[in-house]
Design a protein around this motif. Sequence first.
Motif, PDB file in Angstrom:
ATOM      1  N   ASP A  93       0.863  -1.173   0.000  1.00  0.00           N
ATOM      2  CA  ASP A  93       0.000   0.000   0.000  1.00  0.00           C
ATOM      3  C   ASP A  93       0.905   1.231   0.000  1.00  0.00           C
ATOM      4  OD1 ASP A  93      -1.777   2.049   0.385  1.00  0.00           O
ATOM      5  OD2 ASP A  93      -2.601   1.290   2.267  1.00  0.00           O
ATOM      6  N   VAL A  94       0.966   1.918  -1.139  1.00  0.00           N
ATOM      7  CA  VAL A  94       1.854   3.077  -1.255  1.00  0.00           C
ATOM      8  C   VAL A  94       1.075   4.385  -1.169  1.00  0.00           C
ATOM      9  CG1 VAL A  94       3.593   1.803  -2.562  1.00  0.00           C
ATOM     10  CG2 VAL A  94       1.792   3.033  -3.796  1.00  0.00           C
ATOM     11  N   SER A  95      -0.106   4.334  -0.534  1.00  0.00           N
ATOM     12  CA  SER A  95      -0.929   5.544  -0.414  1.00  0.00           C
ATOM     13  C   SER A  95      -0.170   6.747   0.145  1.00  0.00           C
ATOM     14  CB  SER A  95      -2.159   5.258   0.459  1.00  0.00           C
ATOM     15  OG  SER A  95      -3.005   4.317  -0.152  1.00  0.00           O
ATOM     16  N   PRO A  96       0.701   6.558   1.164  1.00  0.00           N
ATOM     17  CA  PRO A  96       1.413   7.726   1.684  1.00  0.00           C
ATOM     18  C   PRO A  96       2.337   8.383   0.660  1.00  0.00           C
ATOM     19  CG  PRO A  96       1.462   5.923   3.270  1.00  0.00           C
ATOM     20  CD  PRO A  96       0.937   5.362   1.984  1.00  0.00           C
ATOM     21  N   TRP A  97       2.700   7.648  -0.370  1.00  0.00           N
ATOM     22  CA  TRP A  97       3.612   8.179  -1.383  1.00  0.00           C
ATOM     23  C   TRP A  97       2.924   8.341  -2.734  1.00  0.00           C
ATOM     24  CZ3 TRP A  97       4.631   4.386   2.153  1.00  0.00           C
ATOM     25  CH2 TRP A  97       5.525   4.742   3.170  1.00  0.00           C
ATOM     26  N   ALA A  98       1.592   8.215  -2.757  1.00  0.00           N
ATOM     27  CA  ALA A  98       0.854   8.284  -4.019  1.00  0.00           C
ATOM     28  C   ALA A  98       1.008   9.645  -4.688  1.00  0.00           C
ATOM     29  CB  ALA A  98      -0.620   7.956  -3.809  1.00  0.00           C
ATOM     30  N   ALA A  99       1.040  10.715  -3.902  1.00  0.00           N
ATOM     31  CA  ALA A  99       1.177  12.052  -4.484  1.00  0.00           C
ATOM     32  C   ALA A  99       2.546  12.221  -5.136  1.00  0.00           C
ATOM     33  CB  ALA A  99       0.973  13.126  -3.407  1.00  0.00           C
ATOM     34  N   VAL A 100       3.584  11.687  -4.494  1.00  0.00           N
ATOM     35  CA  VAL A 100       4.923  11.740  -5.074  1.00  0.00           C
ATOM     36  C   VAL A 100       4.980  10.878  -6.333  1.00  0.00           C
ATOM     37  CG1 VAL A 100       7.363  11.199  -4.678  1.00  0.00           C
ATOM     38  CG2 VAL A 100       5.986  12.194  -2.836  1.00  0.00           C
ATOM     39  N   LYS A 101       4.373   9.714  -6.260  1.00  0.00           N
ATOM     40  CA  LYS A 101       4.332   8.817  -7.421  1.00  0.00           C
ATOM     41  C   LYS A 101       3.649   9.497  -8.599  1.00  0.00           C
ATOM     42  CE  LYS A 101       2.482   4.308  -8.870  1.00  0.00           C
ATOM     43  NZ  LYS A 101       1.891   3.024  -8.413  1.00  0.00           N
ATOM     44  N   TRP A 102       2.516  10.155  -8.351  1.00  0.00           N
ATOM     45  CA  TRP A 102       1.797  10.822  -9.433  1.00  0.00           C
ATOM     46  C   TRP A 102       2.613  11.984  -9.993  1.00  0.00           C
ATOM     47  CZ3 TRP A 102      -0.948  10.236 -13.291  1.00  0.00           C
ATOM     48  CH2 TRP A 102      -1.618  11.293 -13.915  1.00  0.00           C
ATOM     49  N   GLU A 103       3.306  12.706  -9.136  1.00  0.00           N
ATOM     50  CA  GLU A 103       4.167  13.789  -9.614  1.00  0.00           C
ATOM     51  C   GLU A 103       5.260  13.246 -10.530  1.00  0.00           C
ATOM     52  OE1 GLU A 103       6.982  17.447  -7.887  1.00  0.00           O
ATOM     53  OE2 GLU A 103       5.990  16.057  -6.495  1.00  0.00           O
ATOM     54  N   ALA A 104       5.817  12.084 -10.165  1.00  0.00           N
ATOM     55  CA  ALA A 104       6.850  11.469 -10.998  1.00  0.00           C
ATOM     56  C   ALA A 104       6.281  11.009 -12.337  1.00  0.00           C
ATOM     57  CB  ALA A 104       7.489  10.295 -10.257  1.00  0.00           C
ATOM     58  N   ILE A 105       5.080  10.442 -12.319  1.00  0.00           N
ATOM     59  CA  ILE A 105       4.434  10.040 -13.573  1.00  0.00           C
ATOM     60  C   ILE A 105       4.234  11.254 -14.464  1.00  0.00           C
ATOM     61  CG2 ILE A 105       2.304   9.112 -14.574  1.00  0.00           C
ATOM     62  CD1 ILE A 105       2.046   7.337 -12.056  1.00  0.00           C
ATOM     63  N   CYS A 106       3.781  12.351 -13.866  1.00  0.00           N
ATOM     64  CA  CYS A 106       3.530  13.575 -14.638  1.00  0.00           C
ATOM     65  C   CYS A 106       4.810  14.176 -15.210  1.00  0.00           C
ATOM     66  CB  CYS A 106       2.813  14.599 -13.768  1.00  0.00           C
ATOM     67  SG  CYS A 106       1.093  14.175 -13.407  1.00  0.00           S
ATOM     68  N   ALA A 107       5.954  13.858 -14.610  1.00  0.00           N
ATOM     69  CA  ALA A 107       7.219  14.356 -15.152  1.00  0.00           C
ATOM     70  C   ALA A 107       7.461  13.818 -16.556  1.00  0.00           C
ATOM     71  CB  ALA A 107       8.376  13.968 -14.231  1.00  0.00           C
ATOM     72  N   HIS A 108       6.835  12.699 -16.879  1.00  0.00           N
ATOM     73  CA  HIS A 108       6.919  12.140 -18.237  1.00  0.00           C
ATOM     74  C   HIS A 108       5.858  12.839 -19.092  1.00  0.00           C
ATOM     75  CE1 HIS A 108       9.764   9.028 -17.043  1.00  0.00           C
ATOM     76  NE2 HIS A 108       9.032   8.875 -15.952  1.00  0.00           N
ATOM     77  N   SER A 109       6.046  14.131 -19.280  1.00  0.00           N
ATOM     78  CA  SER A 109       5.006  14.988 -19.853  1.00  0.00           C
ATOM     79  C   SER A 109       4.639  14.625 -21.277  1.00  0.00           C
ATOM     80  CB  SER A 109       5.452  16.451 -19.787  1.00  0.00           C
ATOM     81  OG  SER A 109       6.711  16.631 -20.422  1.00  0.00           O
ATOM     82  N   SER A 110       5.595  14.118 -22.061  1.00  0.00           N
ATOM     83  CA  SER A 110       5.269  13.761 -23.439  1.00  0.00           C
ATOM     84  C   SER A 110       4.300  12.577 -23.490  1.00  0.00           C
ATOM     85  CB  SER A 110       6.547  13.434 -24.229  1.00  0.00           C
ATOM     86  OG  SER A 110       7.226  12.325 -23.666  1.00  0.00           O
ATOM     87  N   GLU A 111       4.334  11.694 -22.484  1.00  0.00           N
ATOM     88  CA  GLU A 111       3.396  10.574 -22.417  1.00  0.00           C
ATOM     89  C   GLU A 111       2.055  11.014 -21.837  1.00  0.00           C
ATOM     90  OE1 GLU A 111       4.363   6.985 -23.481  1.00  0.00           O
ATOM     91  OE2 GLU A 111       5.136   8.725 -24.568  1.00  0.00           O
ATOM     92  N   VAL A 112       2.084  11.941 -20.898  1.00  0.00           N
ATOM     93  CA  VAL A 112       0.849  12.468 -20.335  1.00  0.00           C
ATOM     94  C   VAL A 112       0.020  13.157 -21.416  1.00  0.00           C
ATOM     95  CG1 VAL A 112      -0.117  14.153 -18.714  1.00  0.00           C
ATOM     96  CG2 VAL A 112       1.808  12.705 -18.017  1.00  0.00           C
ATOM     97  N   ALA A 113       0.707  13.782 -22.379  1.00  0.00           N
ATOM     98  CA  ALA A 113       0.016  14.538 -23.426  1.00  0.00           C
ATOM     99  C   ALA A 113      -0.616  13.633 -24.488  1.00  0.00           C
ATOM    100  CB  ALA A 113       0.997  15.496 -24.099  1.00  0.00           C
ATOM    101  N   ARG A 114      -0.235  12.361 -24.519  1.00  0.00           N
ATOM    102  CA  ARG A 114      -0.770  11.447 -25.525  1.00  0.00           C
ATOM    103  C   ARG A 114      -2.008  10.735 -25.005  1.00  0.00           C
ATOM    104  NH1 ARG A 114       3.731   7.475 -27.025  1.00  0.00           N
ATOM    105  NH2 ARG A 114       2.278   6.923 -28.701  1.00  0.00           N
ATOM    106  N   GLU A 115      -2.808  10.193 -25.927  1.00  0.00           N
ATOM    107  CA  GLU A 115      -4.092   9.606 -25.549  1.00  0.00           C
ATOM    108  C   GLU A 115      -4.001   8.152 -25.097  1.00  0.00           C
ATOM    109  OE1 GLU A 115      -7.001  10.105 -28.564  1.00  0.00           O
ATOM    110  OE2 GLU A 115      -7.037  12.295 -28.430  1.00  0.00           O
ATOM    111  N   ARG A 116      -3.159   7.328 -25.753  1.00  0.00           N
ATOM    112  CA  ARG A 116      -3.163   5.899 -25.471  1.00  0.00           C
ATOM    113  C   ARG A 116      -2.217   5.452 -24.364  1.00  0.00           C
ATOM    114  NH1 ARG A 116      -2.060   2.062 -28.522  1.00  0.00           N
ATOM    115  NH2 ARG A 116      -3.845   0.692 -28.125  1.00  0.00           N
ATOM    116  N   PRO A 117      -1.062   6.091 -24.165  1.00  0.00           N
ATOM    117  CA  PRO A 117      -0.190   5.643 -23.073  1.00  0.00           C
ATOM    118  C   PRO A 117      -0.860   5.807 -21.713  1.00  0.00           C
ATOM    119  CG  PRO A 117       1.036   6.978 -24.630  1.00  0.00           C
ATOM    120  CD  PRO A 117      -0.414   7.115 -24.995  1.00  0.00           C
ATOM    121  N   LEU A 118      -0.468   4.972 -20.768  1.00  0.00           N
ATOM    122  CA  LEU A 118      -1.107   4.972 -19.457  1.00  0.00           C
ATOM    123  C   LEU A 118      -1.005   6.312 -18.732  1.00  0.00           C
ATOM    124  CD1 LEU A 118      -2.689   3.513 -17.318  1.00  0.00           C
ATOM    125  CD2 LEU A 118      -0.563   2.436 -16.528  1.00  0.00           C
TER     126      LEU A 118
END
Length: 259
Positions: free
Chosen positions: A196-221
């Motif tokens: 259960d990584v709930s205490p670090w979920a906000a950090v995890k999401w921030e790290a995912i968002c750092a991959h901005s070119s993938e966030v901007a696309r429709e099909r990647p997770l």
Amino acid sequence: MTQPTAAPSLLGVFAHPDDESLLAGGVLAQHAAAGARTAVVTATWTADSHRAPELAEALKILGADAPRLLGYADARNPASAPGGAVRLVDAPLDDAVGSLVAHIREVRPDIVIGHDALGQLTGHPDHRRAHQITLLAVEAAGLPHLYPDAGEPWQPAALYTATHSESGVGLLGPLLQSVGKTLLATPDAYVTTTVDVSPWAAVKWEAICAHSSEVARERPLPGLLARLPEAERHEIIRTESFTRLSLGPTPGDPHRLIA
């Protein structure tokens, strides 16, 4: 007084930039916060590609060391290697294993984390190849006669493969199916550890968002997650599941072949 046990050091080995954040971002952040050294080897996308700085930012957010790139091309994206590097799936196996062994021996992690045999839910060929290379490298790293020029031998205690169980796919299943992706979940019995990584979920999401070119696309997770309501996104990223594979000799192991 009993001294607290130090958190084990981690080395993640993943196929693409963003795999580390999506599959193990919470665990990486958790261990870094506990004072453990964490590092990530990324098999594809070269240092001169546009995703390299995104990876560097994501690792910084997670508290991990600077990126370690094997420098192979993504099986499905020529832009991953502007210099024309060979694809990971086409690379000579011995070369790829030797390159990873050098990183394992340099970092000297207690635990290695990587892809599962299925290549995660979508079965990406790079994920499967990275799994094969990692299996061979974590064993070879402890044997002095293999890759003697790759540094002093080091045997990690365990390899944990990131995975998704059939009963634990949850909201992620319909999300991937909505863009025509496959679901290759593992049987529940294969999952040995769920964190259960709930205490670090906000950090995890921030790290995912750092991959901005993938966030901007429709099909990647990352892009799919970015378009979800926050509560649904949190439900998907708040747990991480793994299969533990023991490595090296185990004296007195009751589960041994009959001689």
